[in-house]
Design a protein around this motif. Structure first.
Motif, mmCIF file in Angstrom:
data_model
loop_
_atom_site.group_PDB
_atom_site.id
_atom_site.type_symbol
_atom_site.label_atom_id
_atom_site.label_comp_id
_atom_site.label_asym_id
_atom_site.label_seq_id
_atom_site.Cartn_x
_atom_site.Cartn_y
_atom_site.Cartn_z
ATOM 1 N N GLU A 170 1.037 1.160 -9.756
ATOM 2 C CA GLU A 170 2.220 0.374 -10.141
ATOM 3 C C GLU A 170 2.340 -0.992 -9.470
ATOM 4 N N ASN A 171 1.598 -1.218 -8.377
ATOM 5 C CA ASN A 171 1.714 -2.506 -7.676
ATOM 6 C C ASN A 171 0.347 -3.136 -7.536
ATOM 7 N N ASN A 172 0.371 -4.405 -7.196
ATOM 8 C CA ASN A 172 -0.906 -5.068 -6.990
ATOM 9 C C ASN A 172 -0.938 -5.613 -5.571
ATOM 10 N N PHE A 173 -0.953 -4.715 -4.603
ATOM 11 C CA PHE A 173 -0.921 -5.152 -3.201
ATOM 12 C C PHE A 173 -2.289 -5.668 -2.768
ATOM 13 N N ASP A 174 -2.258 -6.719 -1.925
ATOM 14 C CA ASP A 174 -3.523 -7.229 -1.352
ATOM 15 C C ASP A 174 -3.991 -6.333 -0.210
ATOM 16 N N ASN B 37 1.035 -9.741 1.267
ATOM 17 C CA ASN B 37 1.461 -8.861 0.176
ATOM 18 C C ASN B 37 0.955 -7.447 0.486
ATOM 19 N N VAL B 38 1.841 -6.635 1.100
ATOM 20 C CA VAL B 38 1.387 -5.371 1.689
ATOM 21 C C VAL B 38 2.224 -4.181 1.218
ATOM 22 N N GLY B 39 1.558 -3.039 1.053
ATOM 23 C CA GLY B 39 2.246 -1.793 0.718
ATOM 24 C C GLY B 39 1.917 -0.737 1.754
ATOM 25 N N MET B 40 2.902 0.115 2.081
ATOM 26 C CA MET B 40 2.681 1.169 3.075
ATOM 27 C C MET B 40 2.745 2.521 2.372
ATOM 28 N N GLY B 41 1.810 3.414 2.701
ATOM 29 C CA GLY B 41 1.838 4.721 2.038
ATOM 30 C C GLY B 41 0.946 5.736 2.728
ATOM 31 N N GLY B 42 0.473 6.707 1.943
ATOM 32 C CA GLY B 42 -0.353 7.779 2.505
ATOM 33 C C GLY B 42 0.529 8.925 2.923
ATOM 34 N N ASN B 43 0.468 9.256 4.205
ATOM 35 C CA ASN B 43 1.225 10.389 4.735
ATOM 36 C C ASN B 43 2.681 10.006 4.986
ATOM 37 N N GLY C 147 6.073 7.566 3.363
ATOM 38 C CA GLY C 147 6.567 6.756 2.239
ATOM 39 C C GLY C 147 5.950 7.166 0.916
ATOM 40 N N GLU C 148 5.683 6.177 0.085
ATOM 41 C CA GLU C 148 5.196 6.457 -1.282
ATOM 42 C C GLU C 148 3.726 6.826 -1.293
ATOM 43 N N SER C 149 3.350 7.571 -2.314
ATOM 44 C CA SER C 149 1.939 7.944 -2.419
ATOM 45 C C SER C 149 1.084 6.704 -2.686
ATOM 46 N N PHE C 150 -0.093 6.695 -2.072
ATOM 47 C CA PHE C 150 -1.053 5.601 -2.214
ATOM 48 C C PHE C 150 -1.448 5.448 -3.686
ATOM 49 N N ALA C 151 -1.697 6.573 -4.355
ATOM 50 C CA ALA C 151 -2.140 6.530 -5.760
ATOM 51 C C ALA C 151 -1.093 5.858 -6.650
ATOM 52 N N GLN C 152 0.166 6.197 -6.419
ATOM 53 C CA GLN C 152 1.224 5.598 -7.239
ATOM 54 C C GLN C 152 1.324 4.096 -6.983
ATOM 55 N N THR D 16 -8.538 0.309 -6.335
ATOM 56 C CA THR D 16 -7.868 -0.862 -5.749
ATOM 57 C C THR D 16 -8.909 -1.814 -5.180
ATOM 58 N N LYS D 17 -8.628 -3.102 -5.329
ATOM 59 C CA LYS D 17 -9.474 -4.121 -4.688
ATOM 60 C C LYS D 17 -8.848 -4.553 -3.369
ATOM 61 N N GLY D 18 -7.661 -3.990 -3.063
ATOM 62 C CA GLY D 18 -6.946 -4.375 -1.847
ATOM 63 C C GLY D 18 -7.670 -3.928 -0.581
ATOM 64 N N ILE D 19 -7.398 -4.621 0.503
ATOM 65 C CA ILE D 19 -7.934 -4.235 1.815
ATOM 66 C C ILE D 19 -7.165 -3.006 2.296
ATOM 67 N N ILE D 20 -7.886 -2.031 2.844
ATOM 68 C CA ILE D 20 -7.206 -0.832 3.347
ATOM 69 C C ILE D 20 -7.251 -0.804 4.875
ATOM 70 N N VAL D 21 -6.055 -0.620 5.464
ATOM 71 C CA VAL D 21 -5.949 -0.339 6.897
ATOM 72 C C VAL D 21 -5.572 1.138 6.989
#
Length: 443
Positions: free
Chosen positions: A146-150, A129-135, A137-142, A99-104
């Motif tokens: 499947e998405n192009n979150f910033d 344009n944000v996605g939440m995951g990890g421990n 919701g959805e897995s980070f890898a998926q 991913t080129k997205g910024i990770i928090v």
């Protein structure tokens, strides 16, 4: 390149999807039974898998292995892989390369789910344009597949951080550190602390570490270890040169400029710990250039995480609260600390090496009766039998709620805050919380 995925849960299946997309030859192996919904995904994506066993010949053929966070390093297959020099990593390590997205990244013993949800909520309100995951919701890898979150906002457990090599979030948050999961860390608190701080080990001068300035464990570690990232503490007690603090009950962010965000009385979530979660989230959002109006509005209208100090119902003047997510003593400390009325406390489950003495002053002050919810309650009974007159042992959520109903009087609170893992009587803390809520509704 052959990628073997151990464990076919959320992170395992997500990694398999991303691995296949990136051209790996993927094989998934689970020692248990694979849940139907995950099996469907594997079949639909034409990914080969096995369940109820680990076929060593297929696993040792791997170039790289992704181990699900629930599998301890001590397991023989993991030890054997490491002895053979085969790289074993976690999902977040694998996915972050793509991913080129910024990770928090957000970790901590308590508050990480709430803080993750808060950061996500604020950034969405700020039209990012944000996605939440990890421990959560959805897995980070998926998501990466499947998405192009910033921006990816990730809740990270110590187990996920144990399996990293190069993973580096742009913004890291450590909410707090207190003894937890010590069974996975040879009962050495030091090992667990180091595990949490892996979140910052690959950060550079251009990255940020947001942390609780009032937390002694964190402060001591930072005194003795070098961190490259810019340090941005938050504190309820000290006016800081840089970071987030309270001034006349206002939450103030000071980094390059000084901004008053809001009065803490208007925060949607109550309690000192939630003020800290809000401070950490506000700091992260402000680094990502979200306007302070959007930060304030988000913190005023946020609805909390399920199973975390969740009001269920008021029956005959008695408030029932579901805090099933409190799986350690520190989380329960926050819960008891925020109780304003005499409390019937439901506690117990699988003890991970708990020391209940930290809770003693709060129990003395607030708890009128204890209802044990676990197969082995000896430690709880021994610790509190001299300070609480009534201690009852029960064998399930329904019985615990019925007993609480008999004991509680108008104006009391019945609090499920177990301070333990749930695996003796329940599938997980969600199942425990849901059974509790169901039992309350049936009163």
């Amino acid at each position: 390149m052959k990628l073997v995925v151990l464990g076919a849960g959320e992170s395992g299946v997500g990694t398999a999807i991303l691995g296949k997309q990136k051209g790996y030859d993927v094989f998934v192996s689970d020692k248990g039974v694979i849940a139907e919904k995950y099996k469907k995904v594997l079949l639909n994506n034409d990914i080969s898998f096995e369940e109820k066993k680990h076929t060593e010949s297929k696993i040792f053929d791997a170039d790289i292995v992704m181990k699900s966070p629930g599998i301890p390093d001590k397991v023989s297959i993991v030890k054997a892989l490491k002895n053979k020099g085969i790289k074993v990593i976690s999902e977040i390590e694998f996915a972050s390369k793509y991913t080129k997205g910024i990770i928090v990244g957000i970790t901590g013993s308590n508050g990480k789910t709430t803080t993750t949800m808060l950061v996500n909520h604020i950034l969405k309100k700020g039209d990012l344009n944000v996605g939440m995951g990890g421990n959560i919701g959805e897995s980070f890898a998926q998501q990466v597949a499947e998405n192009n979150f910033d921006i990816h906002v990730l809740e990270l457990s110590s187990f996920q951080l144990d399996g990293i090599e190069c993973f580096a979030p742009h913004i890291a948050i450590i909410t707090n550190i207190s003894p937890d999961h010590l069974d996975r860390y040879d009962y050495m608190f030091e090992n667990y602390i180091n595990s949490k701080f892996r979140i910052t080990e690959n950060q550079t001068e251009n990255d940020f570490l947001i942390y609780d300035y009032d937390d002694e464990v964190i402060s001591n570690w930072l005194k003795n270890n070098k961190v490259k990232a810019t340090l941005l503490p938050f504190s309820l007690e000290t006016e800081l040169k840089q970071g987030v603090f309270l001034k006349d009950n206002n939450i103030v962010i000071k980094y390059k400029t000084e901004n008053i965000i809001m009065n803490k009385s208007t925060l949607a979530l109550k309690g000192k710990h939630n003020t800290k979660n809000a401070m950490a989230a506000a700091m992260a959002a402000s680094l990502l250039k979200v306007r302070k109006e959007a930060i304030r509005e988000s913190l005023e209208d946020f609805e909390g995480a399920e199973h975390r100090l969740e009001s269920v119902l008021k029956i005959n003047g008695v408030q029932y609260i579901n805090d099933s997510k409190a799986t350690n003593v520190n989380a329960t400390f926050y819960a008891l600390d925020s109780m304003k009325t005499p409390t019937v406390w439901i506690v117990g489950g699988v003890d991970k090496g708990n020391d209940y003495l930290d809770l003693m002053p709060l129990v003395r002050e607030k708890v009128k009766a204890i209802i044990c919810l676990g197969l082995d309650n000896q430690k709880i009974v021994q610790t509190f039998c001299n300070v609480v007159d009534l201690i009852v042992e029960t064998a399930g959520a329904e019985e615990a709620v019925k007993v609480a109903y008999k004991i509680a009087e108008k104006g009391d609170t019945v609090l499920l805050s177990p301070a333990c893992a749930s695996f003796d009587l329940f599938d997980n803390y969600e199942d425990r919380g849901n059974q509790f809520k169901q039992a309350v509704r049936e009163l």
